[in-house]
Design a protein around this motif. Structure first.
Motif, short mmCIF file in Angstrom:
data_model
loop_
_atom_site.label_atom_id
_atom_site.label_comp_id
_atom_site.label_asym_id
_atom_site.label_seq_id
_atom_site.Cartn_x
_atom_site.Cartn_y
_atom_site.Cartn_z
N TRP A 30 -3.37 -3.27 -3.95
CA TRP A 30 -4.64 -3.85 -3.95
C TRP A 30 -4.68 -4.91 -4.89
CZ3 TRP A 30 -8.23 -3.10 -0.43
CH2 TRP A 30 -9.40 -3.53 -0.65
N ALA A 31 -4.37 -5.30 -5.95
CA ALA A 31 -4.15 -6.16 -6.73
C ALA A 31 -3.44 -7.31 -6.22
CB ALA A 31 -3.51 -5.78 -8.32
N GLU A 32 -2.31 -6.78 -5.52
CA GLU A 32 -1.25 -8.03 -4.94
C GLU A 32 -2.29 -8.71 -3.79
OE1 GLU A 32 1.89 -5.94 -3.71
OE2 GLU A 32 2.95 -5.59 -5.41
N ARG A 33 -3.08 -8.03 -3.18
CA ARG A 33 -3.70 -8.42 -1.98
C ARG A 33 -4.66 -9.35 -2.50
NH1 ARG A 33 -0.32 -9.40 0.24
NH2 ARG A 33 -1.57 -10.20 1.69
N ASN A 34 -5.50 -8.96 -3.56
CA ASN A 34 -6.54 -9.74 -4.06
C ASN A 34 -5.81 -11.07 -4.63
OD1 ASN A 34 -9.40 -8.87 -4.55
ND2 ASN A 34 -8.29 -6.99 -4.86
N HIS A 109 -2.62 10.55 7.90
CA HIS A 109 -3.10 9.29 7.14
C HIS A 109 -3.61 8.71 8.13
CE1 HIS A 109 0.23 10.90 4.59
NE2 HIS A 109 0.11 9.92 3.70
N CYS A 110 -4.61 7.38 7.43
CA CYS A 110 -5.23 6.60 8.07
C CYS A 110 -4.65 5.13 7.88
CB CYS A 110 -6.60 6.59 7.58
SG CYS A 110 -7.59 8.23 7.89
N LEU A 111 -4.64 4.29 8.73
CA LEU A 111 -4.35 2.89 8.51
C LEU A 111 -5.35 1.79 8.21
CD1 LEU A 111 -1.93 0.96 8.76
CD2 LEU A 111 -2.62 0.46 11.09
N MET A 112 -5.44 1.58 6.98
CA MET A 112 -6.74 0.97 6.32
C MET A 112 -6.31 -0.52 5.97
SD MET A 112 -8.73 3.58 6.45
CE MET A 112 -10.19 2.97 5.63
N GLN A 113 -7.39 -1.21 6.08
CA GLN A 113 -7.09 -2.94 5.92
C GLN A 113 -8.14 -3.39 4.44
OE1 GLN A 113 -8.63 -6.61 8.38
NE2 GLN A 113 -9.21 -4.63 9.31
N ALA A 114 -7.32 -4.21 4.05
CA ALA A 114 -8.01 -4.89 3.00
C ALA A 114 -8.47 -6.23 3.52
CB ALA A 114 -6.96 -5.36 1.79
N LYS A 115 -9.82 -6.01 3.49
CA LYS A 115 -10.42 -7.06 4.36
C LYS A 115 -11.71 -7.69 3.51
CE LYS A 115 -13.11 -7.35 8.76
NZ LYS A 115 -12.26 -8.43 9.50
N GLN A 125 -12.83 -5.45 0.35
CA GLN A 125 -12.96 -4.30 0.36
C GLN A 125 -12.03 -3.19 1.31
OE1 GLN A 125 -17.10 -2.94 0.17
NE2 GLN A 125 -17.55 -4.53 -1.50
N LEU A 126 -12.02 -2.16 1.09
CA LEU A 126 -11.01 -1.26 1.95
C LEU A 126 -11.91 -1.00 3.34
CD1 LEU A 126 -8.23 -0.12 1.73
CD2 LEU A 126 -9.30 2.08 1.14
N SER A 127 -11.21 -1.34 4.36
CA SER A 127 -12.06 -1.30 5.67
C SER A 127 -11.26 -0.63 6.72
CB SER A 127 -12.45 -2.79 6.22
OG SER A 127 -12.82 -3.52 5.16
N PRO A 128 -11.95 -0.29 7.93
CA PRO A 128 -11.27 0.51 8.91
C PRO A 128 -10.13 -0.41 9.51
CG PRO A 128 -13.62 0.26 9.26
CD PRO A 128 -13.28 -0.62 8.27
N ASP A 194 -1.72 -6.98 5.15
CA ASP A 194 -3.10 -6.64 4.59
C ASP A 194 -3.57 -5.11 5.01
OD1 ASP A 194 -3.88 -8.91 3.23
OD2 ASP A 194 -4.16 -9.84 4.98
N PHE A 195 -2.54 -4.59 5.24
CA PHE A 195 -2.83 -3.04 5.75
C PHE A 195 -1.76 -1.86 5.03
CE2 PHE A 195 -4.29 -5.68 9.10
CZ PHE A 195 -5.32 -5.14 9.69
N CYS A 196 -2.36 -0.77 4.97
CA CYS A 196 -1.46 0.24 4.62
C CYS A 196 -2.15 1.76 4.82
CB CYS A 196 -1.65 0.30 2.90
SG CYS A 196 -3.39 1.07 2.24
N TRP A 197 -1.09 2.79 4.84
CA TRP A 197 -1.27 4.24 5.26
C TRP A 197 -1.98 4.72 3.93
CZ3 TRP A 197 -1.52 5.27 10.20
CH2 TRP A 197 -0.89 4.73 11.13
N LEU A 198 -3.16 5.45 4.11
CA LEU A 198 -3.56 6.47 3.05
C LEU A 198 -4.06 7.61 3.67
CD1 LEU A 198 -6.02 3.85 1.33
CD2 LEU A 198 -3.67 4.68 0.42
N SER A 199 -3.77 8.71 2.84
CA SER A 199 -3.97 10.20 3.32
C SER A 199 -5.37 10.17 3.11
CB SER A 199 -3.23 11.23 2.38
OG SER A 199 -3.72 11.18 1.11
N LEU A 200 -6.07 11.27 4.05
CA LEU A 200 -7.57 11.58 3.59
C LEU A 200 -8.09 11.83 2.15
CD1 LEU A 200 -8.10 13.44 6.93
CD2 LEU A 200 -9.16 11.43 6.30
#
Length: 467
Positions: A30-34, A109-115, A125-128, A194-200
């Motif tokens: 997340w710090a890298e994406r920022n 896992h959910c594929l989430m986006q740094a948007k 923020q972490l987005s769909p 800008d995407f990553c897999w995260l568990s519920l």
């Protein structure tokens, strides 16, 4: 109903089509994406808006394409008397809020986006996986395509687990709906930077961090019927958690732990609440809204107590269009949404409010016990039951986090979300516009649209973090 494995701890390791990361690894990413993104947002006068203009006949603020959204007026009449008028966002098209899910080693896992959104208080923020209006994904803006859109529409989309139209803020939108979707994939999915897999389980943990998981992610997460705690977990020494776990489960009407109200009783109560609404709302020209004035750089109410309409210029190297201008709704202050909860027959119940909002398509939706718009103080509340709850606030606070609302339409819109376990002074017999409901009863209603409002859905997504 599809039942998938949901993890209860972070996971490490790698997959062929992307990296699976621990929570600490996520924060590093997340710090890298920022740091990697070039983001800039500045307020501008209306005269510097590009492709947006006020219509000479109505004063409405719209885009030259006729797409995206417009700023128009709303007029409310109660018993034939005009009681309320304000600007409102009219966005009739239906967008997609979608999360791609996949199992890795039996863990979903959910594929989430740094948007980036121009109204976000902290930019990213972490987005769909997909968060796009129809104008955006049909490329009215003439920018690049929406990543992973093919997973949700077209012949090659994944297995659809959730597909439901849900409302958004009825105080600021006119009959706004978005398509909340979850699709399951089994093949390889290349993971963009800008995407990553995260568990519920990881997502539940992240909802406890201020302004991280965005509103669009929260509403989709709330609609996942398979994102439930383990039903076979042994009781613990934590009475609140045990009552909450039972609240997720079906309770037969004949058992001692049955819900206070049956599903039929709740639907009848909700229908009755709608019939009590005797007001009407309609769109009017923006220039006809009384009590508001348009200046060079904002549209504001005369008293300076409510929201403003402003204009911004935004730059983002990671977006489909890297520079643009647009209007935004700018609230004054911070909102508040609270679910009061208490154990009834050993099962946690949430106190739900049937709340009218003028911009809702169906007039009334189920809301948290308390919902204060930005700029509203507890002493401003007319209803004595709600006012007393806010002032006395009986019980123990289990969740207390500030979260952002839609950053694509609202500028720095923040709400303090709370879940408070009430003490024994909280009555079971409540005023007619309130009902005690279990978490499972609310989740069952989320298979359909226009039952739970956006604030209630956000709080349900946050509720998962308490299990």
């Amino acid at each position: 109903m599809t039942r998938l494995a949901a993890s209860h701890a972070g996971t490490d390791g790698r997959a062929d089509d992307g990296a699976l990361m621990s929570i600490s690894g996520f924060h590093d990413w997340w710090a890298e994406r920022n740091a990697a993104g070039h983001f800039a947002v500045r307020r501008i006068p209306f005269s510097e808006l590009e492709s947006w203009a006020f219509e000479p006949d109505t004063g409405n603020l719209g885009h030259e394409s006729g797409r995206f959204f417009t700023i128009e007026g709303l007029r409310v009449r109660d018993g034939g008397v005009e009681t309320w008028s304000q600007p409102i966002i009219n966005q009739p098209e239906i967008g997609i809020l979608g999360i791609v899910v996949k199992e890795f080693d039996g863990v979903l896992h959910c594929l989430m986006q740094a948007k980036m959104e121009p109204g976000n208080v902290n930019t990213l923020q972490l987005s769909p996986t997909v968060q796009a209006t129809r104008s955006n994904y049909t490329r009215v803006h003439r920018g690049t395509g929406t990543p992973y859109l093919e997973c949700f529409i077209g012949p090659d989309r994944g297995e659809v687990l959730v597909d439901v139209l849900q409302s958004e803020q009825g105080a600021w939108f006119w009959r706004k709906r978005n398509r909340n979707m979850v699709v399951l994939v089994t093949g390889d999915i290349p993971v963009r930077e800008d995407f990553c897999w995260l568990s519920l389980a990881q997502l539940r943990e992240l909802t406890r961090i201020d302004n991280l998981v965005n509103m669009d992610a929260r509403t989709v997460l709330s609609c996942m019927p398979f994102a439930l705690p383990q039903e076979d977990g042994a009781p613990t020494d934590d009475a609140f958690r045990d009552a909450l776990v039972r609240s997720y489960q079906y309770q037969a009407d004949g058992t001692e732990t049955r819900p206070l109200h049956t599903a039929g009783e709740i639907l009848s109560w909700f229908t009755e609440a709608k019939t009590r609404c005797d007001w009407t709302a309609r769109l009017v020209p923006l220039e006809g809204v009384a009590g508001w004035k348009r200046g060079d750089d904002e549209i504001a109410d005369h008293e300076g107590r409510r929201f403003r309409i402003i204009a911004v210029e935004a730059e983002a190297g990671t977006r489909e269009v890297q520079r643009w201008t647009q209007p935004l709704l700018y609230p004054r202050g911070r909102g508040r949404a609270v679910f009061f909860a208490r154990s009834i027959r050993g099962v946690l119940h949430l106190l739900v409010q049937a709340r009218p909002e003028y911009g809702l398509m169906d007039m009334v939706e189920m809301a948290p016990t308390v919902h204060l718009l930005p700029g509203t103080e507890p002493t401003d509340v007319d209803d004595p039951f709600t006012r007393d709850l806010l002032i006395s606030q009986p019980g123990v606070t289990h969740y207390d986090t500030v979260l952002s609302e839609e950053g694509g339409r609202f500028y720095k819109a923040l709400t303090r979300y709370q879940i408070i376990e009430a003490d024994e002074t909280m009555p079971i017999d409540v005023p007619p516009n309130f009902r005690w409901m279990t978490v499972r009863q609310l989740l069952d209603l989320l298979r359909h649209g226009h039952y739970l409002n956006i604030e209630a859905r956000s709080l349900l997504a946050c509720m998962h973090s308490l299990c």
